[in-house]
Design a protein around this motif. Structure first.
Motif, PDB file in Angstrom:
ATOM      1  N   GLU A   3       0.584  -1.895  -0.348  1.00 49.67           N
ATOM      2  CA  GLU A   3       1.065  -2.770   0.729  1.00 49.67           C
ATOM      3  C   GLU A   3       2.474  -2.377   1.165  1.00 49.67           C
ATOM      4  N   GLU A   4       2.708  -2.432   2.485  1.00 47.38           N
ATOM      5  CA  GLU A   4       4.051  -2.228   3.013  1.00 47.38           C
ATOM      6  C   GLU A   4       4.671  -3.593   3.266  1.00 47.38           C
ATOM      7  N   ARG A   5       5.793  -3.844   2.587  1.00 49.84           N
ATOM      8  CA  ARG A   5       6.463  -5.139   2.691  1.00 49.84           C
ATOM      9  C   ARG A   5       7.961  -4.926   2.539  1.00 49.84           C
ATOM     10  N   ASP A   6       8.728  -5.598   3.380  1.00 49.32           N
ATOM     11  CA  ASP A   6      10.196  -5.538   3.302  1.00 49.32           C
ATOM     12  C   ASP A   6      10.706  -4.098   3.340  1.00 49.32           C
ATOM     13  N   GLY A   7      10.058  -3.270   4.142  1.00 49.68           N
ATOM     14  CA  GLY A   7      10.506  -1.892   4.295  1.00 49.68           C
ATOM     15  C   GLY A   7      10.164  -0.977   3.145  1.00 49.68           C
ATOM     16  N   CYS A   8       9.286  -1.421   2.243  1.00 47.19           N
ATOM     17  CA  CYS A   8       8.915  -0.619   1.081  1.00 47.19           C
ATOM     18  C   CYS A   8       7.398  -0.508   0.967  1.00 47.19           C
ATOM     19  N   VAL A   9       6.938   0.569   0.349  1.00 52.15           N
ATOM     20  CA  VAL A   9       5.551   0.684  -0.088  1.00 52.15           C
ATOM     21  C   VAL A   9       5.497   0.217  -1.534  1.00 52.15           C
ATOM     22  N   TRP A  10       4.653  -0.786  -1.793  1.00 50.20           N
ATOM     23  CA  TRP A  10       4.537  -1.382  -3.114  1.00 50.20           C
ATOM     24  C   TRP A  10       3.264  -0.887  -3.805  1.00 50.20           C
ATOM     25  N   GLY A  11       3.350  -0.768  -5.123  1.00 48.11           N
ATOM     26  CA  GLY A  11       2.148  -0.465  -5.889  1.00 48.11           C
ATOM     27  C   GLY A  11       2.432   0.435  -7.064  1.00 48.11           C
ATOM     28  N   ARG A  12       1.504   0.432  -8.009  1.00 41.80           N
ATOM     29  CA  ARG A  12       1.640   1.282  -9.184  1.00 41.80           C
ATOM     30  C   ARG A  12       1.594   2.746  -8.757  1.00 41.80           C
TER      31      ARG A  12
END
Length: 440
Positions: free
Chosen positions: A102-111
């Motif tokens: 997921e892209e959130r708050d200008g970041c790509v999140w995830g393991r």
């Protein structure tokens, strides 16, 4: 007229798609393995006319490699490598699905956003760009996506070195993960300065199994030969042991450089003020001031009213170059006569010089995108697949370039919860890496 696709235009998408492929490595052969991610990588490389090869050590444990010929075949080749596996993640601990990308708050999140599908994505974006434009690099590039790094590389880099060394023919240097990222430091004039840490050393690994033996018996009967108690006493001695400090060249150069930049002095007795300048990255540095030993797993017993005959603990030891034998001898002494020490997995410590053409090209590539950048070496408290390549005489560095916001506590996200990487950092790193591969 079709606009030319730049590598930074697709790196975020590639990172997200890699994260969405669950490649959790549980270390025991279970889990989803790397085959699907390897297939995805092969598809991206073939799409731009490259012909990668795949190598399967066990069913589903797949490594991908491709060689891009350079202008000077007589020069030593450069290996650019990443790993496709990630450590497991417990979804209930995260703010997002750890495999959503997921892209959130200008970041790509995830393991894997930090360790290390961000670098995998940058590598793929750069190599695809080089292939599309028909760029001939100065020397051969050997681009590899390993399996199994998170379990010591037995089914990945070590398998490749032992069974397919021909893939690395002519390779003299390598770059990979856990280096090249920035920390924001306040200099002696009070200005904020981004300082990029290039990984030039890494500690050795000794994953140990302690087995305490004793006398089995009924839980209601006093027992002065309790295996669990013996193990607990051994653990307490190991935890209390103060490992002596030693400053290897990479660490001393970092500390001296940071001191010069900030105007903060340091001594063997007082490092706290200096290390505080590194923010979250200071944990990695603290782990390189001496050997370390951390108990990570416990196992014993099978019923509440039965004293077991054996008790087990796993200890993660990391040692500085040249310290392996001393560390093992010390652990055996601390464990005591009733506790057996077994090495489950070991790998060597490394140190490379912070000088030479490749290091100069790294610095130039960073400063082309961030002209005021400071660049310093450091030692990694963990390990990378450069350990395996060193057995072939390859000198390895950590260089996954990322310009990071000053308020992002980046280093603790390695194997941590809510792992994420800024999208702008990915784009920055892709530009830097492309420049390096075209000039090294």
């Amino acid at each position: 007229m079709t606009e030319t696709l730049r590598p930074e235009d697709e790196v975020v998408r590639i990172c997200q798609e890699l994260i969405r492929i669950d490649t959790s490595n549980y270390g025991d052969g279970s889990g989803p393995r790397e085959a699907e991610a390897a297939e995805y990588v092969v598809g991206l490389l073939r799409e731009v006319g490259l012909e990668p090869s795949t190598y399967e050590s066990d069913p589903g444990r797949v490594t991908v490699a491709v060689r891009i010929p350079g202008a000077d075949a007589d020069r030593g080749a450069l290996c650019v490598h990443g790993h496709l596996d990630v450590v497991p993640a417990q979804a209930e601990d995260w703010q997002v699905d750890p495999f959503s990308g997921e892209e959130r708050d200008g970041c790509v999140w995830g393991r894997g956003a930090v360790d290390m599908k961000d670098m995998d994505a940058m590598m793929l974006a750069c190599v695809r760009d080089i292939a599309r434009r028909g760029v001939v690099p100065p020397r051969d590039l050997v681009v590899v996506f390993f399996a199994d790094e998170e379990a010591g590389g037995v089914k990945g880099s070590h398998f490749m070195v032992e069974e397919h060394a021909e893939v690395f023919e002519g390779v003299t240097e390598a770059i990979s993960e856990v280096g090249g990222y920035s920390v924001t430091v306040t200099d002696r004039e009070g200005r904020e300065r981004r300082t990029y840490l290039v990984q030039t050393a890494e500690k050795g690994i000794a994953w140990l199994r302690l087995t305490a033996t004793g006398r089995a018996g009924h839980g209601s009967v006093p027992n002065d030969e309790n295996a669990i108690v013996r193990l607990a006493e051994a653990i307490a001695r190991i935890a209390a042991h103060k490992w002596p400090r030693e400053y290897i060249p990479s660490v001393r150069t970092l500390l001296d450089g940071l001191s010069e930049l900030t105007g903060t002095g340091w001594s063997d007795e007082d490092l706290e003020e200096l290390l505080a300048h590194l923010g979250g990255a200071q944990g990695f540095v603290r782990g390189t001031l001496q050997d370390t030993s951390n108990v990570t797993m416990l196992e014993s017993g099978y019923k509440h009213n039965v004293i077991p005959q054996e008790a087990h603990a796993n200890v993660d030891c990391r040692y500085l170059p040249g310290h392996e034998e001393d560390l093992l001898e010390t652990i055996r002494e601390l464990a005591g006569e009733h506790v057996r020490v077994e090495v489950l997995h070991g790998d060597i410590a490394l140190e490379a010089p912070f000088e030479g053409d490749l290091v100069e090209r790294m610095v130039e590539a960073l400063r082309a995108e961030d002209p005021q950048a400071e660049v310093l070496p450091y030692c990694l408290s963990g390990g990378t697949d450069n350990k395996a390549l060193s057995l072939l005489g390859v000198t390895g560095y950590g260089f996954a370039p990322l310009r990071l916001p000053a308020d992002l506590d980046f280093a603790p996200m390695f194997h941590g919860v809510d792992e994420r990487v800024p999208t702008e950092s990915l784009r920055f790193g892709t530009r830097v890496l492309t420049r390096l591969l075209e000039t090294c």
